[in-house]
Design a protein around this motif. Structure first.
Motif, mmCIF file in Angstrom:
data_model
loop_
_atom_site.group_PDB
_atom_site.id
_atom_site.type_symbol
_atom_site.label_atom_id
_atom_site.label_comp_id
_atom_site.label_asym_id
_atom_site.label_seq_id
_atom_site.Cartn_x
_atom_site.Cartn_y
_atom_site.Cartn_z
ATOM 1 N N PHE A 443 0.855 -1.184 0.000
ATOM 2 C CA PHE A 443 0.000 0.000 0.000
ATOM 3 C C PHE A 443 0.899 1.246 0.000
ATOM 4 C CE2 PHE A 443 -2.865 -3.228 0.741
ATOM 5 C CZ PHE A 443 -4.160 -2.808 0.931
ATOM 6 N N LYS A 444 1.387 1.612 -1.159
ATOM 7 C CA LYS A 444 2.417 2.647 -1.264
ATOM 8 C C LYS A 444 1.892 4.063 -1.037
ATOM 9 C CE LYS A 444 5.520 -0.409 -2.111
ATOM 10 N NZ LYS A 444 6.495 -0.768 -1.053
ATOM 11 N N GLN A 445 0.572 4.289 -1.195
ATOM 12 C CA GLN A 445 0.029 5.637 -1.047
ATOM 13 C C GLN A 445 -0.670 5.858 0.297
ATOM 14 O OE1 GLN A 445 0.712 7.934 -3.308
ATOM 15 N NE2 GLN A 445 1.776 6.350 -4.488
ATOM 16 N N LEU A 446 -0.691 4.829 1.140
ATOM 17 C CA LEU A 446 -1.434 4.925 2.397
ATOM 18 C C LEU A 446 -0.805 5.947 3.337
ATOM 19 C CD1 LEU A 446 -3.953 3.487 3.514
ATOM 20 C CD2 LEU A 446 -2.419 1.990 4.794
ATOM 21 N N ARG A 447 -1.639 6.891 3.805
ATOM 22 C CA ARG A 447 -1.181 7.929 4.748
ATOM 23 C C ARG A 447 -1.684 7.700 6.169
ATOM 24 N NH1 ARG A 447 0.259 9.183 -0.552
ATOM 25 N NH2 ARG A 447 1.198 11.249 -0.682
ATOM 26 N N CYS A 448 -2.856 7.084 6.291
ATOM 27 C CA CYS A 448 -3.472 6.919 7.610
ATOM 28 C C CYS A 448 -4.065 5.519 7.729
ATOM 29 C CB CYS A 448 -4.550 7.985 7.823
ATOM 30 S SG CYS A 448 -5.379 7.895 9.428
ATOM 31 N N LEU A 449 -3.680 4.806 8.792
ATOM 32 C CA LEU A 449 -4.171 3.451 9.035
ATOM 33 C C LEU A 449 -4.675 3.343 10.471
ATOM 34 C CD1 LEU A 449 -4.533 0.459 8.244
ATOM 35 C CD2 LEU A 449 -2.165 0.083 9.004
ATOM 36 N N ALA A 464 3.478 -2.360 9.529
ATOM 37 C CA ALA A 464 3.331 -1.009 8.985
ATOM 38 C C ALA A 464 4.662 -0.381 8.605
ATOM 39 C CB ALA A 464 2.613 -0.117 9.998
ATOM 40 N N SER A 465 5.763 -0.995 8.983
ATOM 41 C CA SER A 465 7.083 -0.413 8.699
ATOM 42 C C SER A 465 7.335 -0.157 7.215
ATOM 43 C CB SER A 465 8.192 -1.302 9.275
ATOM 44 O OG SER A 465 8.192 -1.263 10.681
ATOM 45 N N PRO A 466 6.966 -1.069 6.312
ATOM 46 C CA PRO A 466 7.267 -0.835 4.898
ATOM 47 C C PRO A 466 6.355 0.178 4.199
ATOM 48 C CG PRO A 466 6.975 -3.189 5.406
ATOM 49 C CD PRO A 466 6.424 -2.416 6.529
ATOM 50 N N LEU A 470 3.237 6.495 5.202
ATOM 51 C CA LEU A 470 2.316 6.504 6.339
ATOM 52 C C LEU A 470 2.640 7.666 7.276
ATOM 53 C CD1 LEU A 470 -0.055 4.731 7.326
ATOM 54 C CD2 LEU A 470 1.567 3.604 8.856
ATOM 55 N N LYS A 471 1.628 8.478 7.583
ATOM 56 C CA LYS A 471 1.804 9.622 8.484
ATOM 57 C C LYS A 471 1.144 9.408 9.838
ATOM 58 C CE LYS A 471 2.163 13.172 4.887
ATOM 59 N NZ LYS A 471 1.607 14.452 4.357
ATOM 60 N N VAL A 489 10.571 -0.148 13.427
ATOM 61 C CA VAL A 489 11.215 0.850 12.561
ATOM 62 C C VAL A 489 10.115 1.663 11.885
ATOM 63 C CG1 VAL A 489 12.753 1.235 10.611
ATOM 64 C CG2 VAL A 489 13.143 -0.711 12.154
ATOM 65 N N PRO A 490 9.832 2.880 12.360
ATOM 66 C CA PRO A 490 8.717 3.652 11.812
ATOM 67 C C PRO A 490 8.990 4.070 10.373
ATOM 68 C CG PRO A 490 9.486 4.546 13.926
ATOM 69 C CD PRO A 490 10.527 3.587 13.448
ATOM 70 N N PRO A 491 7.947 4.194 9.578
ATOM 71 C CA PRO A 491 8.119 4.767 8.242
ATOM 72 C C PRO A 491 8.701 6.174 8.366
ATOM 73 C CG PRO A 491 5.952 3.758 8.460
ATOM 74 C CD PRO A 491 6.564 3.771 9.823
ATOM 75 N N PRO A 492 9.488 6.626 7.419
ATOM 76 C CA PRO A 492 10.154 7.938 7.554
ATOM 77 C C PRO A 492 9.196 9.111 7.652
ATOM 78 C CG PRO A 492 10.384 7.037 5.327
ATOM 79 C CD PRO A 492 9.846 5.940 6.176
ATOM 80 N N THR A 493 7.958 8.949 7.197
ATOM 81 C CA THR A 493 7.002 10.060 7.209
ATOM 82 C C THR A 493 6.065 10.042 8.408
ATOM 83 O OG1 THR A 493 5.501 8.735 5.845
ATOM 84 C CG2 THR A 493 6.991 10.227 4.688
ATOM 85 N N LEU A 494 6.205 9.054 9.306
ATOM 86 C CA LEU A 494 5.259 8.904 10.411
ATOM 87 C C LEU A 494 5.341 10.090 11.373
ATOM 88 C CD1 LEU A 494 3.139 6.844 11.420
ATOM 89 C CD2 LEU A 494 4.881 6.002 13.014
ATOM 90 N N HIS A 495 4.183 10.714 11.635
ATOM 91 C CA HIS A 495 4.102 11.854 12.549
ATOM 92 C C HIS A 495 3.342 11.523 13.831
ATOM 93 C CE1 HIS A 495 6.003 14.278 9.639
ATOM 94 N NE2 HIS A 495 4.952 14.587 8.899
ATOM 95 N N VAL A 496 2.329 10.651 13.722
ATOM 96 C CA VAL A 496 1.478 10.342 14.872
ATOM 97 C C VAL A 496 1.375 8.829 15.033
ATOM 98 C CG1 VAL A 496 -0.820 10.543 15.897
ATOM 99 C CG2 VAL A 496 0.128 12.459 14.584
#
Length: 608
Positions: A443-449, A464-466, A470-471, A489-496
């Motif tokens: 799911f390459k475009q997923l921002r929120c799960l 969810a790491s890959p 994901l934000k 290992v959080p995705p590089p874009t994870l904020h919350v």
């Protein structure tokens, strides 16, 4: 009400969206009370500060509880927007300083319990003030309206759920420049509405929950520019024909005739009838020019026939949630699906069969809610046939994420991996388990799960790491461990990262994770205690700035919050046997390296 006064929302983030070097400077200026003291005396520099930077600095100080009345003075020449919504410590002293702001255009005091009638005296001479929000300021009454009548240039005024009565409303008749007026929840009578006939520029009028009847509704003809009217929760059953009207809210009303004596069809663009009763629905909708109607909310309504939808082919937003919609009645929705972008079928009798009828008929659909419906995992196949989907809500359903075909098991989520625009996926309170989340890596475009289940463990977190973009990741009430989050290992874009209800996590583990990933905002019951300790440290450094009354109030609020958390804490240990609990207790931070080897990571991570 949702369609009520358009309140100015506080912007998120300490630097208020200001990035780069400037944002870093603002952050540095708000680290502690000592840093504030270092620059607060530079008045000439602050007076020349651009409005958007002054606003960002003001918000950052406010969010970190470092701003006090005496510090407000330094912003009097630069700030144009002040949002103090929900700040109970704001009182007459604050207003005395804010009243000197020469360029202030927008002032949001909604839910400020310390604001009273005398506090409004300070704004009587503000010539630049255009928007004022006093919603839910319960100490504001008729006496306060005496002050407001001198702010002649006001364009927007919100007074919903205050203590103002019909007598106080008559004072507003002098505010002839008003275009927006929210009087929701006030005891407004037909006569008091008639006293506002002089507000000929009024475009937006909120009267929800008032005492207005059909007699008062007839006075709406006196507002020639009115384009939005909210009469939800009133006794109004019929409206006069208003040629300028574009948006109508009659939620929770009994509608006899939408427009009385109409000669031409009314070109409304938005209709909200949530929870309303219609004596003759087909006749009511026949008075509309549906070529202009793009928004329709008939949630919680009693409709048993949806044939009228066939004439509404221009709809882009349709809310049918909590109503009688079922698979047998879904055809009219499919018939007008060509332009639909937002469809809410939550808490209806629609099943996978109904969703199948929509597949191929909604090519532009971006948002779909099937929450609390009787769908099964076959629904994923039909969702995969809706190419524009961006947000999907499948929460509180029986989906499992797996489909068994004999001895073979298929992952249901794989049907969604080709949706190029899918950014938000809500799988909360379902029967999804760890194994079913393996396809997330595609799911390459997923921002929120969003996930919420006690069937989930550390494996789900690592799945969810890959997901590179994901934000926001929410995995609530799961059986997560300190070992699991520290090896995550959080995705590089994870904020919350929302870990609320994950009872096995400790304060020590969360503290270490926050230290390793400072840019990620973590939500968990234990984080509040950490935040309280940090705030206490900041308050000690800024002791010279904080008046005793303010500190006392903040301390009282913290105690109340901690008490509330203790009362709502859910001990989930009862679901485990004695041996299982003893085994979980042995997974301590000191054994991280050993326990980490026992975690079943997804294959994408195990190869790294």
């Amino acid at each position: 009400m949702e369609e009520g006064g358009a309140e100015e929302e506080g912007m998120a983030g300490g630097s208020d969206g200001v990035g780069g070097l400037v944002g870093m400077c603002i952050e540095a200026a708000c680290i502690s009370g000592d840093s504030v003291e270092a620059w607060r005396r530079q008045r000439r520099t602050l007076q020349m500060l651009p409005a958007h930077l002054a606003h960002a600095l003001f918000r950052c100080l406010l969010d970190r509880k470092l701003i006090v009345p005496s510090l407000l003075e330094v912003f009097q020449y630069s700030v144009e927007v002040v949002d103090l919504k929900g700040k109970s410590f704001v009182d007459a002293e604050w207003m005395a300083y804010i009243g000197a702001y020469r360029s202030l255009r927008v002032l949001n005091l909604a839910e400020c319990k310390g604001i009273n009638n005398s506090s409004l005296w300070s704004i009587t001479g503000m010539t630049c003030l255009r928007e004022l929000n006093l919603s839910r300021c319960t100490k504001i009454s008729n006496a306060g309206m005496q002050h407001l009548q001198y702010v002649q240039d006001l364009r927007k005024l919100s007074l919903s759920e205050t203590a103002v009565t019909a007598a106080g409303i008559t004072c507003l008749s002098s505010l002839v420049n008003l275009t927006f007026l929210d009087l929701g929840g006030l005891p407004i009578t037909d006569a008091s509405l008639g006293s506002l006939q002089g507000l000929t520029k009024l475009e937006h009028l909120d009267l929800w929950g008032t005492e207005i009847s059909n007699k008062g509704a007839a006075n709406l003809k006196g507002f020639p520019s009115l384009s939005f009217i909210n009469l939800a929760w009133t006794k109004v059953t019929v409206l006069p024909c208003l040629s300028s009207l574009k948006c109508l809210n009659l939620s929770n009303c009994t509608v006899d005739s939408m427009f009385d004596g109409y000669e031409a069809k009314v070109p409304l663009s938005r209709l909200i009838f949530a929870g309303s009763m219609f004596n003759n629905p087909l006749e009511n909708f026949s008075c509309l020019d549906t070529e202009h109607l793009y928004f329709l909310d008939i949630s919680c309504s009693s409709f048993h026939d949806f044939c009228f939808l066939n004439e509404m082919s221009k709809l882009t937003y349709l809310d049918l949630s909590s109503g009688n919609m079922s698979d047998a009645m879904i055809d009219p929705v499919a018939a007008i699906g060509a332009n639909l972008r937002n469809l809410n079928l939550g808490n209806t009798r629609v099943t996978t069969v109904g969703v199948a009828a929509l597949a191929g008929a909604v090519p532009k659909l971006e948002t779909l809610s099937l929450s609390r419906t009787c769908i099964d995992d076959a629904v994923f196949y039909y969702l995969g046939m809706m190419p524009a989907l961006c947000m999907v809500n499948l929460s509180n359903t029986s989906i499992k994420g797996l489909i068994r075909q004999g001895d073979h098991v298929n992952f249901s989520l794989t049907a969604l991996q080709d949706l190029e625009h899918l950014e938000n996926l809500d799988l909360g309170c379902t029967q999804i388990r760890d194994l079913a989340l393996e396809p997330l890596s595609n799911f390459k475009q997923l921002r929120c799960l969003s996930l919420d289940s006690d069937f989930l463990s550390d494996v789900s977190l690592h799945s969810a790491s890959p997901v590179d973009k994901l934000k926001v990741l929410s995995i609530r009430n799961a059986v997560l461990t300190d070992v699991g989050i520290l090896s995550f290992v959080p995705p590089p874009t994870l904020h919350v990262l929302d870990l609320s209800g994950c009872w096995l996590l400790t304060e020590e583990g969360i503290s270490l994770f926050c230290k390793f990933h400072p840019r990620i905002t973590v939500r968990h019951e234990a984080i509040d205690k950490l935040s309280e300790e940090q705030n206490n440290g900041l308050k000690q450094k800024a002791g010279a700035l904080c008046p005793p009354t303010f500190s006392a109030r903040m301390k009282h609020r913290s105690k109340l919050k901690e008490k509330s958390q203790k009362e709502t804490w859910r001990d989930e240990r009862i679901k485990y046997g004695r041996e299982e609990l003893l085994q979980l207790q042995t997974s301590h931070l000191s054994n991280l390296s050993q326990c980490d080897k026992e975690i079943l990571l997804p294959k994408e991570l195990s190869t790294k």
